[in-house]
Motif scaffolding. Structure first.
Motif, PDB file in Angstrom:
ATOM      1  N   ILE A 230       0.849  -1.195   0.000  1.00 33.17           N
ATOM      2  CA  ILE A 230       0.000   0.000   0.000  1.00 33.17           C
ATOM      3  C   ILE A 230       0.885   1.245   0.000  1.00 33.17           C
ATOM      4  N   LYS A 231       0.743   2.058  -1.027  1.00 38.92           N
ATOM      5  CA  LYS A 231       1.507   3.297  -1.123  1.00 38.92           C
ATOM      6  C   LYS A 231       0.758   4.396  -0.382  1.00 38.92           C
ATOM      7  N   VAL A 232       1.427   4.992   0.624  1.00 39.16           N
ATOM      8  CA  VAL A 232       0.797   6.031   1.443  1.00 39.16           C
ATOM      9  C   VAL A 232       1.437   7.385   1.144  1.00 39.16           C
ATOM     10  N   THR A 233       0.595   8.378   0.895  1.00 36.66           N
ATOM     11  CA  THR A 233       1.038   9.755   0.701  1.00 36.66           C
ATOM     12  C   THR A 233       0.534  10.575   1.882  1.00 36.66           C
ATOM     13  N   LEU A 234       1.432  11.324   2.529  1.00 34.16           N
ATOM     14  CA  LEU A 234       1.084  12.079   3.733  1.00 34.16           C
ATOM     15  C   LEU A 234       1.466  13.544   3.580  1.00 34.16           C
ATOM     16  N   GLU A 235       0.518  14.426   3.887  1.00 31.38           N
ATOM     17  CA  GLU A 235       0.775  15.868   3.891  1.00 31.38           C
ATOM     18  C   GLU A 235       0.223  16.460   5.185  1.00 31.38           C
ATOM     19  N   GLY A 236       0.888  17.515   5.684  1.00 31.56           N
ATOM     20  CA  GLY A 236       0.453  18.124   6.940  1.00 31.56           C
ATOM     21  C   GLY A 236       0.441  19.638   6.890  1.00 31.56           C
ATOM     22  N   ALA A 237      -0.392  20.206   6.037  1.00 33.95           N
ATOM     23  CA  ALA A 237      -0.425  21.664   5.855  1.00 33.95           C
ATOM     24  C   ALA A 237      -1.439  22.366   6.749  1.00 33.95           C
ATOM     25  N   GLY A 238      -2.245  21.604   7.487  1.00 32.98           N
ATOM     26  CA  GLY A 238      -3.244  22.211   8.365  1.00 32.98           C
ATOM     27  C   GLY A 238      -4.577  21.494   8.293  1.00 32.98           C
ATOM     28  N   SER A 239      -5.316  21.508   9.393  1.00 35.16           N
ATOM     29  CA  SER A 239      -6.592  20.786   9.458  1.00 35.16           C
ATOM     30  C   SER A 239      -7.567  21.210   8.371  1.00 35.16           C
ATOM     31  N   SER A 240      -7.645  22.510   8.112  1.00 35.77           N
ATOM     32  CA  SER A 240      -8.597  23.006   7.105  1.00 35.77           C
ATOM     33  C   SER A 240      -8.276  22.485   5.713  1.00 35.77           C
TER      34      SER A 240
END
Length: 281
Positions: A55-65
């Motif tokens: 399973i290829k997972v892409t993660l970003e964390g720019a903000g809840s909104s």
């Protein structure tokens, strides 16, 4: 006859292509949203990848909104959020007939931090509000024994769930002073306060390290016990939002990921990241 066979062959290739595309899509997982939850999610994703290497997972964390917005436009499978839904987002769900469900995955406290050499140990909610609304601009206005120096106040940007929680619990109906400098991430706040004398900031307790000083709020520190009991006034839950418009995910990457993060191992990683496990383990 040859043309008929060719058409069947091309059709078969098309179906195979659809199957392969579907399989690739089914074996991918996109996670966007909360910056507060980014390091925790990195721990989850790393361990999850060992269990499900295909399973290829892409993660970003720019903000809840940004995570919630991505759920609406269909560019994420999961939205990490360090705050509850906004009223406008609930209205948008009704308007677009999309339904997102919240899953409480951890507890956090919004830590108030200052430069480690600053001789302040406690602030009240009112004092923090006065600093961030510009009514208090120098440390000796709080206590004459504190330095007669300008307060350098830092904040997360408006896309941040932490900003929303701070606005609700501290600012209430007042606006943040233009003197306050907005930063893009919790790590940026941590690093800035560590090198800026007479500074103050706020971010999730999971980001705190020895480079800054955590102060108590209304006489209460953001300890595990105080966060779980909500004795700490800036305690908050951390969520994962999932689109259930077409039903609850019972199988596939989303379902497996949710089962993992709520497992014993997943919740141990919550504690490792400096937050409090959802069930208070």
């Amino acid at each position: 006859m040859a043309k008929s066979l060719l058409r069947k062959f091309v059709g078969l290739l098309f179906l195979v292509g659809l199957f392969v595309s579907s399989a690739v899509f089914a074996n991918s997982l996109v996670i966007k949203g909360s910056n507060t939850m980014l390091e925790l999610s990195q721990l989850w994703v790393e361990e999850f990848g060992k269990m499900y290497p295909n399973i290829k997972v892409t993660l970003e964390g720019a903000g809840s909104s940004t995570g919630v917005a991505a759920l609406f436009n269909g560019t994420t499978d999961i939205a990490n959020s360090s705050r509850w839904f906004k009223d406008s987002e609930v209205q948008q769900m009704f308007t677009q007939k999309k339904w997102f469900t919240p899953i409480l995955v951890a507890w956090d406290g919004v830590a108030i931090v200052v430069h480690k050499d600053l001789p302040v140990k406690n602030l009240t909610i009112q004092q923090i509000k006065d600093i961030y609304t510009g009514k208090i601009t120098r440390w000796n206005q709080i206590d004459p024994n504190l330095p007669a120096r300008d307060i350098d106040a830092f904040s997360r940007n408006t896309a941040s769930g932490t900003f929303e929680v701070f606005k609700e619990k501290v600012l209430r109906d007042e606006k943040m002073s233009p003197r306050v400098r907005m930063l893009e991430s919790s790590m940026a706040e941590l690093e800035t306060v560590a090198k800026t004398p007479y500074s103050i900031a706020y971010f999730g307790v999971g980001y705190v390290d020895s480079s800054v000083k955590v102060i108590s709020v209304n006489g209460v520190l953001p300890s595990k016990q105080n966060i779980l009991s909500a004795k700490y006034p800036l305690s908050r839950p951390l969520f994962i939002f999932v689109d259930i418009t077409k039903g609850w995910p019972e199988e596939g990457p989303v379902a497996e990921y949710l089962r993992f993060i709520m497992s014993k191992k997943g919740q141990e990683l919550v504690e490792k990241a400096g937050f409090v496990a959802a069930l208070g383990q």
